[in-house]
Design a protein around this motif. Structure first.
Motif, PDB file in Angstrom:
ATOM      1  N   LYS A  76      -4.123   9.051   4.307  1.00 39.23           N
ATOM      2  CA  LYS A  76      -4.644   7.721   4.008  1.00 39.23           C
ATOM      3  C   LYS A  76      -4.433   6.731   5.147  1.00 39.23           C
ATOM      4  CE  LYS A  76      -3.748   3.870   0.806  1.00 39.23           C
ATOM      5  NZ  LYS A  76      -2.919   3.409  -0.337  1.00 39.23           N
ATOM      6  N   ASN A  77      -3.364   6.898   5.925  1.00 35.05           N
ATOM      7  CA  ASN A  77      -2.964   5.853   6.853  1.00 35.05           C
ATOM      8  C   ASN A  77      -4.022   5.559   7.906  1.00 35.05           C
ATOM      9  OD1 ASN A  77      -0.887   3.991   7.620  1.00 35.05           O
ATOM     10  ND2 ASN A  77      -0.558   5.247   9.435  1.00 35.05           N
ATOM     11  N   GLU A 133      -0.572   8.074   0.465  1.00 38.07           N
ATOM     12  CA  GLU A 133      -1.249   9.291   0.052  1.00 38.07           C
ATOM     13  C   GLU A 133      -1.541  10.081   1.314  1.00 38.07           C
ATOM     14  OE1 GLU A 133      -3.662   8.241  -4.097  1.00 38.07           O
ATOM     15  OE2 GLU A 133      -4.765   8.453  -2.220  1.00 38.07           O
ATOM     16  N   ASN A 192       3.834   2.805   2.270  1.00 40.04           N
ATOM     17  CA  ASN A 192       3.324   3.497   3.441  1.00 40.04           C
ATOM     18  C   ASN A 192       3.873   3.016   4.782  1.00 40.04           C
ATOM     19  OD1 ASN A 192       1.421   5.611   4.028  1.00 40.04           O
ATOM     20  ND2 ASN A 192       0.221   4.077   5.101  1.00 40.04           N
ATOM     21  N   ALA A 239      -4.414  12.567  -4.255  1.00 42.38           N
ATOM     22  CA  ALA A 239      -5.192  11.632  -5.070  1.00 42.38           C
ATOM     23  C   ALA A 239      -5.708  12.260  -6.349  1.00 42.38           C
ATOM     24  CB  ALA A 239      -6.365  11.088  -4.251  1.00 42.38           C
ATOM     25  N   SER A 293     -12.523  12.230   3.028  1.00 45.45           N
ATOM     26  CA  SER A 293     -11.773  11.111   2.475  1.00 45.45           C
ATOM     27  C   SER A 293     -12.644   9.870   2.485  1.00 45.45           C
ATOM     28  CB  SER A 293     -10.512  10.855   3.291  1.00 45.45           C
ATOM     29  OG  SER A 293     -10.852  10.529   4.612  1.00 45.45           O
ATOM     30  N   ASP A 339     -10.426   4.658   0.282  1.00 52.72           N
ATOM     31  CA  ASP A 339      -9.166   4.492  -0.429  1.00 52.72           C
ATOM     32  C   ASP A 339      -8.210   5.645  -0.159  1.00 52.72           C
ATOM     33  OD1 ASP A 339      -9.685   2.067  -1.720  1.00 52.72           O
ATOM     34  OD2 ASP A 339     -10.989   3.064  -3.141  1.00 52.72           O
ATOM     35  N   GLY A 340      -8.568   6.514   0.763  1.00 51.54           N
ATOM     36  CA  GLY A 340      -7.702   7.657   1.011  1.00 51.54           C
ATOM     37  C   GLY A 340      -7.852   8.718  -0.049  1.00 51.54           C
ATOM     38  N   LYS A 341      -8.966   8.675  -0.815  1.00 56.05           N
ATOM     39  CA  LYS A 341      -9.206   9.639  -1.863  1.00 56.05           C
ATOM     40  C   LYS A 341     -10.172  10.692  -1.325  1.00 56.05           C
ATOM     41  CE  LYS A 341      -8.518   6.104  -5.350  1.00 56.05           C
ATOM     42  NZ  LYS A 341      -9.102   5.316  -6.410  1.00 56.05           N
ATOM     43  N   SER A 396       0.842  -1.198   0.000  1.00 48.16           N
ATOM     44  CA  SER A 396       0.000   0.000   0.000  1.00 48.16           C
ATOM     45  C   SER A 396       0.875   1.245   0.000  1.00 48.16           C
ATOM     46  CB  SER A 396      -0.913  -0.017   1.230  1.00 48.16           C
ATOM     47  OG  SER A 396      -1.727   1.137   1.265  1.00 48.16           O
TER      48      SER A 396
END
Length: 718
Positions: A208-209, A205, A243, A659, A708, A711-713, A202
């Motif tokens: 995202k974590n 971004e 990550n 993203a 968010s 997907d961290g988008k 992974s």
């Protein structure tokens, strides 16, 4: 009455096709797990060959060398009496699969292929791998001869199965399978699998974590059990930075978690768990106990137990863990990425044209952060980092005395002035350079600019002028571009020769400093200073960079940053008036950086064309602007985007962070030749404006939060 087992997850900085180095790091992780009395060791996705081999996965060499490394791992003394799984590509019936190979005491127990492949974002797994569609099915796999000679096995199970030891049951889901709506862990847990092992690749971004950790905690909160998550960390040859944050979660609570950013090549996280806690937790979930599930094929290993007699007590729940902020991620992630590029490219340092603006100053601060990480690693006794630093500086006995000393050795900055440059930007560049101790140069390039223009004048008999002096827009733009492109030529000259000037071997890698918003808008000169070897901020927005600089100024007491943050962003390519800057980036672009971020998110993450973007912004910005103003903003953005899209094909490889990045090479696959007038789409916008203005009823207006997703988008919710 407890049954205590110590399990280990690994975080490895692997490198695509570096089979020898990858093997060394895997063995080190196994040895650390053994030293901590672990009976199970897991590692990241495709750890043997490296995740980013890409089209090398089509080569038989990659498959062969992976088997060779596997054999050497299996016969190594460290691999005895511990259950191990490793990641590698495996060809079965002429199709290649992304697999986990599980082995114990020189015997392969199971080859488990990935069920769900990832093709979003920077991932293109289905280009190289096939998904295993035969759920809960196992087939015979005929081992290569080199493996048969090691294991005395001819056939091993290949497919979707689980491992049953004398005291527990272990199942697998690989990376993307965690993210799918019907994740693999659900039927596994319902069939009594107590330990779920996820080997992941992974990438990072911003922000995202926390989503990954929430997913894993939610998984075990609903199902019970222990989740072992191993992830790659570092740059293995691509734009992404993996990550890290390998972790162990049990019954909805975080037990152990590794670091997200670190220069260590090998990090192993061990935890002692009580298998009885899984039983009691699950038994209390009455809705789960009343369900039934189809059974998996079990590979019985009844002569081996994960639990052992020990004086240890189970590790407590981790209650004080907090994910890094976006500012911290920008400070550390690109710095680690730059270190990987520097040490693996075997170059002597970095060169940056430092203009005194937010972008180039952010880049300089990230290099300074890299130097701080290197110094701290050496100070903490990291022999690998120290060895590589000595190789870079060319001194066998070198030991850094501080980050500033390292920065002076590894980092060269240069302010390249023309008659259009102001004294303020020069001063800001010099102050920042002085405070971080980069080796700084300052040069005036007017003679080079005049020489190039004189060639054109002598050939054509025409002298172009800036618009302020009566020239046309194209004359003015050409004169600006000459300055920008000459800076690139001089940058590479200095980068190649400055270490020669300083009596050192090798050359310098050139750093770019264009942000993600400027790339999206195309606000840069093709083959100017946006052309570089690598760009640590190319995936980061202007607003996030300013936030980062404020954080960095406080952390390192860099007072020079104050003036940089407060300055108006400018390219300084047009003439000054009374010695003052008149050019502004946002005025040149016809939009603000904040607006650009919104355009970028809607275009990439919400998949909006011109018409749908206008409709969403009509709601989002309806209280600030008229429908006509919003329509013009959208049209202007898409005209600029279309005109400049070709620039994305030559974008400098950049650290991936946002993203909505427009990087054509890997992340954002779209045409680079458009009809820049967008006739059909703009006509639809015009009709919508007319329809909107003709309505008698008020359209409800509200602000749409940007949040968010899993997907961290980051997307505008509508």
């Amino acid at each position: 009455m407890g049954r205590l087992a110590t399990v280990a997850v690994s975080c490895l900085n692997q490198w695509a096709l570096d089979f020898g180095g990858n093997k060394r790091r895997i063995l080190e992780s196994i040895e650390i797990a053994k030293q901590n009395n672990a009976t199970y060791r897991s590692g990241p996705e495709l750890e043997i060959c490296g995740y980013s081999c890409e089209d090398h996965f089509f080569e038989n060499d990659t498959l062969l060398h992976s088997w060779q490394v596997l054999v050497e791992l299996m016969i190594h003394h460290s691999a005895s009496d511990i259950l191990i799984d490793v990641g590698m590509p495996v060809m079965h019936k002429n199709s290649t699969y992304n697999c986990r190979v599980v082995f114990l005491n020189k015997r392969i127990l199971l080859i488990r292929p990935k069920l769900v492949l990832c093709d979003s974002g920077n991932y293109r797994e289905s280009r190289w791998f096939s998904p295993w569609r035969k759920l809960r099915t196992v087939e015979d796999f005929y081992l290569p001869r080199i493996v048969q000679e090691c294991t005395n096995q001819t056939i091993v199970p290949f497919g979707d199965a689980v491992i049953a030891t004398a005291d527990t049951c272990i199942g697998y889901e690989i990376c993307e399978e965690l993210w799918t709506p019907y994740s693999t862990h659900i039927p596994l847990c319902m069939d009594g699998v107590e330990i779920i092992v996820n080997s992941s690749g992974s990438y990072m971004e911003l922000r995202k974590n926390s989503i990954i950790l929430d997913l894993i905690k939610s998984t075990t909160f609903k199902n019970g059990g222990c989740y072992l998550y191993s992830n790659l960390r570092g740059c293995d040859g691509q734009r992404v930075y993996f990550n890290g944050c390998s972790n162990i979660v049990m019954n909805g609570s975080l037990i152990k978690v590794g670091t997200q950013f670190n220069l260590k090549e090998v990090e192993v996280i061990c935890a002692t768990i009580d298998l009885e806690d899984i039983h009691s937790y699950r038994n209390s979930l009455r809705s789960r106990s009343n369900s039934s599930s189809e059974s998996y094929h079990r590979i019985n290993v009844l002569d081996f137990s994960l639990s052992r007699e020990t004086r240890k007590i189970p590790d407590p729940i981790l209650t004080n863990f907090e994910c890094l902020s976006a500012e911290e991620q920008i400070s550390l992630g690109p710095a680690c990425w730059l270190w990987d590029y520097l040490r693996r490219s075997k170059q002597g340092g970095y060169f940056l044209p430092l203009s005194g603006g937010v972008d180039s100053s952010s880049t300089a601060c990230i290099v300074y952060s890299m130097c701080n990480l290197i110094y701290q690693a050496c100070k903490d006794g990291d022999k690998q980092v120290l060895t590589e630093v000595r190789c870079i500086v060319g001194q066998d006995n070198y030991f850094p005395t501080g980050a500033n000393e390292l920065c002076n050795i590894l980092f060269t900055t240069c302010y390249m002035a023309t008659e259009n440059s102001s004294s303020q930007t020069k001063q800001r560049a010099e102050e920042l350079s002085s405070q971080i101790s980069s080796y700084h140069l300052s040069v005036v390039i007017d003679k080079a600019v005049s020489a190039i223009i004189s060639i054109f004048v002598s050939l054509t008999g025409k002298t172009p002028q800036f618009s302020i002096y009566g020239g046309s827009p194209r004359e003015s733009l050409a004169l600006q571009n000459v300055q920008a492109r000459l800076r690139m030529v001089l940058t590479y000259l200095f980068a190649q020769l400055m270490l020669w000037v300083r009596g050192r071997q090798g050359g310098l890698l050139v750093l770019g400093s264009g942000n993600v918003d400027e790339a999206l808008r195309g606000y840069m000169t093709k083959y100017d200073c946006s052309s570089a070897d690598v760009n640590p901020i190319g995936g980061i927005s202007k607003s996030d960079l300013k936030m980062f600089l404020k954080y960095f100024r406080k952390k390192y007491s860099l007072s020079a940053i104050d003036n940089i943050i407060n300055a108006t962003p400018t390219a300084e390519l047009e003439p000054l008036i009374d010695g003052q800057i008149t050019q502004s980036d946002e005025a040149d672009m016809g939009m603000t950086y904040d607006e650009l971020s919104v355009f970028g998110k809607l275009r990439k993450q919400n998949y909006c064309g011109p018409y749908s973007m206008f409709c969403k912004l009509l709601l989002l910005w309806g209280e600030q602007y008229t429908a006509e103003q919003i329509a013009e903003k959208v049209k202007h953005f898409f005209r600029c985007y279309a005109i400049n899209r070709h620039k994305m094909t030559i974008l400098t490889p950049s650290y991936h962070a946002e993203a909505y990045g427009p990087d054509d090479n890997r992340f954002d696959h779209r045409p680079f030749l458009y009809n820049v007038m967008w006739p059909w789409q703009f006509c639809c916008i015009d009709k919508k404006v007319e329809e909107f203005n003709n309505k008698k009823t008020e359209v409800p207006r509200y602000h749409l939060p940007i949040e968010s997703n899993r997907d961290g988008k980051y997307a505008v919710n509508v």
